[in-house]
Design a protein around this motif. Sequence first.
Motif, PDB file in Angstrom:
ATOM      1  N   HIS A 311       0.930  -0.968   0.000  1.00 40.46           N
ATOM      2  CA  HIS A 311      -0.118  -0.101  -0.099  1.00 40.46           C
ATOM      3  C   HIS A 311       0.916   1.379   0.015  1.00 40.46           C
ATOM      4  O   HIS A 311       2.219   1.095   0.492  1.00 40.46           O
ATOM      5  CB  HIS A 311      -0.856  -0.020   1.201  1.00 40.46           C
ATOM      6  CG  HIS A 311      -1.786  -1.204   1.248  1.00 40.46           C
ATOM      7  ND1 HIS A 311      -3.105  -0.842   0.561  1.00 40.46           N
ATOM      8  CD2 HIS A 311      -1.843  -2.389   1.824  1.00 40.46           C
ATOM      9  CE1 HIS A 311      -3.758  -2.247   0.969  1.00 40.46           C
ATOM     10  NE2 HIS A 311      -3.003  -3.158   1.623  1.00 40.46           N
ATOM     11  N   PRO A 573      -3.474   4.904   2.102  1.00 39.63           N
ATOM     12  CA  PRO A 573      -3.343   4.306   0.702  1.00 39.63           C
ATOM     13  C   PRO A 573      -3.231   5.621  -0.288  1.00 39.63           C
ATOM     14  O   PRO A 573      -4.029   6.498  -0.061  1.00 39.63           O
ATOM     15  CB  PRO A 573      -4.275   3.214   0.597  1.00 39.63           C
ATOM     16  CG  PRO A 573      -4.804   2.995   2.118  1.00 39.63           C
ATOM     17  CD  PRO A 573      -4.641   4.261   2.870  1.00 39.63           C
ATOM     18  N   ASP A 697      -3.100  -1.564  -3.099  1.00 40.22           N
ATOM     19  CA  ASP A 697      -3.671  -0.353  -2.973  1.00 40.22           C
ATOM     20  C   ASP A 697      -4.583   0.015  -4.216  1.00 40.22           C
ATOM     21  O   ASP A 697      -3.960   0.852  -5.298  1.00 40.22           O
ATOM     22  CB  ASP A 697      -2.433   0.565  -2.640  1.00 40.22           C
ATOM     23  CG  ASP A 697      -2.882   1.930  -2.521  1.00 40.22           C
ATOM     24  OD1 ASP A 697      -4.089   2.736  -2.912  1.00 40.22           O
ATOM     25  OD2 ASP A 697      -2.028   2.687  -1.831  1.00 40.22           O
TER      26      ASP A 697
END
Length: 709
Positions: A311, A573, A697
């Motif tokens: 992420h 993120p 992400d």
Amino acid sequence: MRRELTTVKAVCPHDCPDTCGMVVGVDATGWAVELRGDKDHPFTHGFLCQKVANYLDRVYHPDRLLHPLKRVGKKGSGKFERISWEAAIREITDRFKAVAASEDGPQAILPYSYAGTMGKLMYGSLDQRFFHRLGASLLDRTICATAGAAGCDVTLGTRAMTDPEAAVNSRYIVNWGSNTAVTNTHFWRIEHEARKRGARIVTIDPYKSPTAAKSDWWIPIRPGTDAALALGVMHIIWREGWQDDAYLNDHCVGVKELRERVMTEYPVAKVSHITGLSISEIEQFAREYALADELFGGPALIRLNYGLQRHGGGGTAVRTVVCLPALTGDWRHAGAGALLSTSKAYSFDDNYLTRPDLIPKGTRTVNMIHLAEALHGELPGPPVKALYVYNSNPAAVNPDQSRVLSGLAREDLFTVVHDQFQTDTADYADIVLPATSQLEHFDIHNSYGHLYVQANNQAIAPLGESKPNTEVFRLLARAMGFEAELFDTSDEELAKGSLGDSTSRSRDPKGSDSAMAGITLEATKAGPVRLNLPRNWAPFAEGKFPTPSGKCELYSEREKRAGRDPLPHYAPPHEDPQTKPELAARYPLQLLTPPAPQFLNSTFANLDHARKGAGERTLEISPTDAAKRGIADGAMVSVFNGRGRFRARAIVGDSVKPGVVVSLGLWWRKWTDDGANCNTTTSTAATDLGGGATFFDNLVEVTPASRAT
Ligand SMILES: Nc1nc2c(c(=O)[nH]1)N[C@H]1C(S)=C(S)[C@@H](COP(=O)(O)OP(=O)(O)OC[C@H]3O[C@@H](n4cnc5c(=O)[nH]c(N)nc54)[C@H](O)[C@@H]3O)O[C@H]1N2
Ligand SMILES: Nc1nc2c(c(=O)[nH]1)N[C@H]1C(S)=C(S)[C@@H](COP(=O)(O)OP(=O)(O)OC[C@H]3O[C@@H](n4cnc5c(=O)[nH]c(N)nc54)[C@H](O)[C@@H]3O)O[C@H]1N2
Ligand code: SF4
Ligand SMILES: [Mo]
């Protein structure tokens, strides 16, 4: 009657922390007829995972590449004809010489490799020496582990590690972003041994993975918010006075600053909002974790893995989580604290193997997750005119797949792929070279999940005309006219040199660094040899962190100097519904795409039994999200965002919370009906530390396939 078999000790080469010992039985004709786990291996104990249990099917698979091939059809069409090795080497080196001599120079040549094999020699030795000597672009191998490595480095000065075998003594084990039951099965066995002795097993994961399902408690955190949870836990620990003041005072810097940060900026209600966990879940987790000794009779261990790293804030998330064992003092105990990777316990002489001293000054580095950008001429420096791929299948594993494929399809790009199989990437090659499997070559292995060194003895002759990576680079170096003394070194000599047993070593790994002391090549050929570390090794029991301050750096001067926040913090993120509402309005669901248990990333996905086991491509979705979209269990859906789309069959159930969807990978496009896998949707944005990949992400929308456009 049973045939007489010669037994050969080998090592599983795959990218997996377990690095299993294997025993191969070879008959009198030189055919491997048996392959099993090595019962004498102290960590892997004679059992192999489901992927490798039938490994001879892979070694002798009818689809193995056996001869060099040259493209005759359009790029990507998979049409090739057989050529000789001599012709293949000539074509490649003629092309490399022409590119190097052109105005773009040798940096227009890009090597691309990752961890198809983890062997020290086949992963990185003469290959890198060759590209360094050639002056090719350098490759930053970031696709998997660099975010966490960088994050650990900030806090600890090295990876989070402890003696994995000693984890049986822990009484509270947290699988944090780790599907341990699948991705690290021999450590899962240790967790269960600990559980028999009273340990509680907890898993923090937005997905009810097989590990989460089999744990005592699944904590379904919202993707990419692990740092916030860790900061909330710190808040509670200090609020309640559960911290180990002696450890903090003696072995840490920045205690006051971090305490101030978490007490003012991370109250539990805020952490609850960010993580999607209830206040009572967070309070309970903090209490159990901090008071493990009192409640469960022993210390706590965080088995930290890769899920939370993928992420935007993945580097800082790891930097933050690995502060926790300093607050609790769990580093005092062997098998407790935190474990990400044991790789830094080894001191192989990588500089001897790869010779970075040969790199011409000013050579650019290409981050491998930016392959799409590199192939489309969007990076600084010369365009990429030649690409040499080995140990990797970027057409399947790299983010932003559609743009990777359109880049690979460039008619002016010269691509070489060295592999054991005709992968999706090999379909785009100009020249395909056949690679040996682990049974057909020699190598030497460290591990990132245990503390043993072992050589892989060659069990059988190379199949067809296949060749090991090292041998191909000897041939290429010869044809380029490179110095014989750099390349005419045998694999065993290279292995010896990597252990420090060579006059040409770059340093003495046995001198200042005692972990490799006394380890000879001969001993590692006979079986696993434990690093020269004490039993029940607890590297930070008395502090001694290899950071600039020598302490655990809760506050980091280095981060401050780099212009970043010196303290742990939550970085959302890149594609977060809370911070990017306009993006989430179009693509509201957070998509996670970890590998299916039957595959190892994209490896094994071409084998019938693995694909049969994995079933179809699926999309796990909550009943709430499914109902909103008119998706019934078992319906075909289209999963998409601005980057691309792929199809999958919906599984409506409780394995994910609303807002999260999961599609297990990593399929080869040639085995799908839409010629795409989940990486058509993933982005090439990098993590905050380490330049790592951000596969998880990824905001998407899902619609019933019939309605998709
Ligand atoms: N069978 C099998 N074994 C493997 C591999 C394989 O492909 N197949 N791959 C090998 C390789 S290369 C690697 S790097 C390792 C990876 O080992 P792991 O890190 O254990 O594996 P992953 O499945 O990538 O991720 C673990 C879990 O993280 C979860 N996750 C995703 N996002 C988040 C998040 O934001 N926070 C938290 N807490 N969890 C999150 C995912 O849902 C997943 O269940 O495994 C190795 N072992
Ligand atoms: N969406 C999404 N994408 C991901 C991941 C994810 O979880 N989700 N996981 C990521 C992770 S953790 C990783 S590590 C990467 C892995 O990315 P890769 O390292 O590319 O992994 P594999 O798909 O296993 O492909 C390895 C290739 O190397 C070949 N090979 C094996 N041994 C040899 C050898 O001795 N010589 C040569 N020349 N070739 C050999 C194999 O046949 C195989 O085709 O993928 C990443 N991609
Ligand atoms: S993939 Fe991992 S668990 Fe499976 S045999 Fe290889 S090292 Fe062992
Ligand atoms: Mo990985």
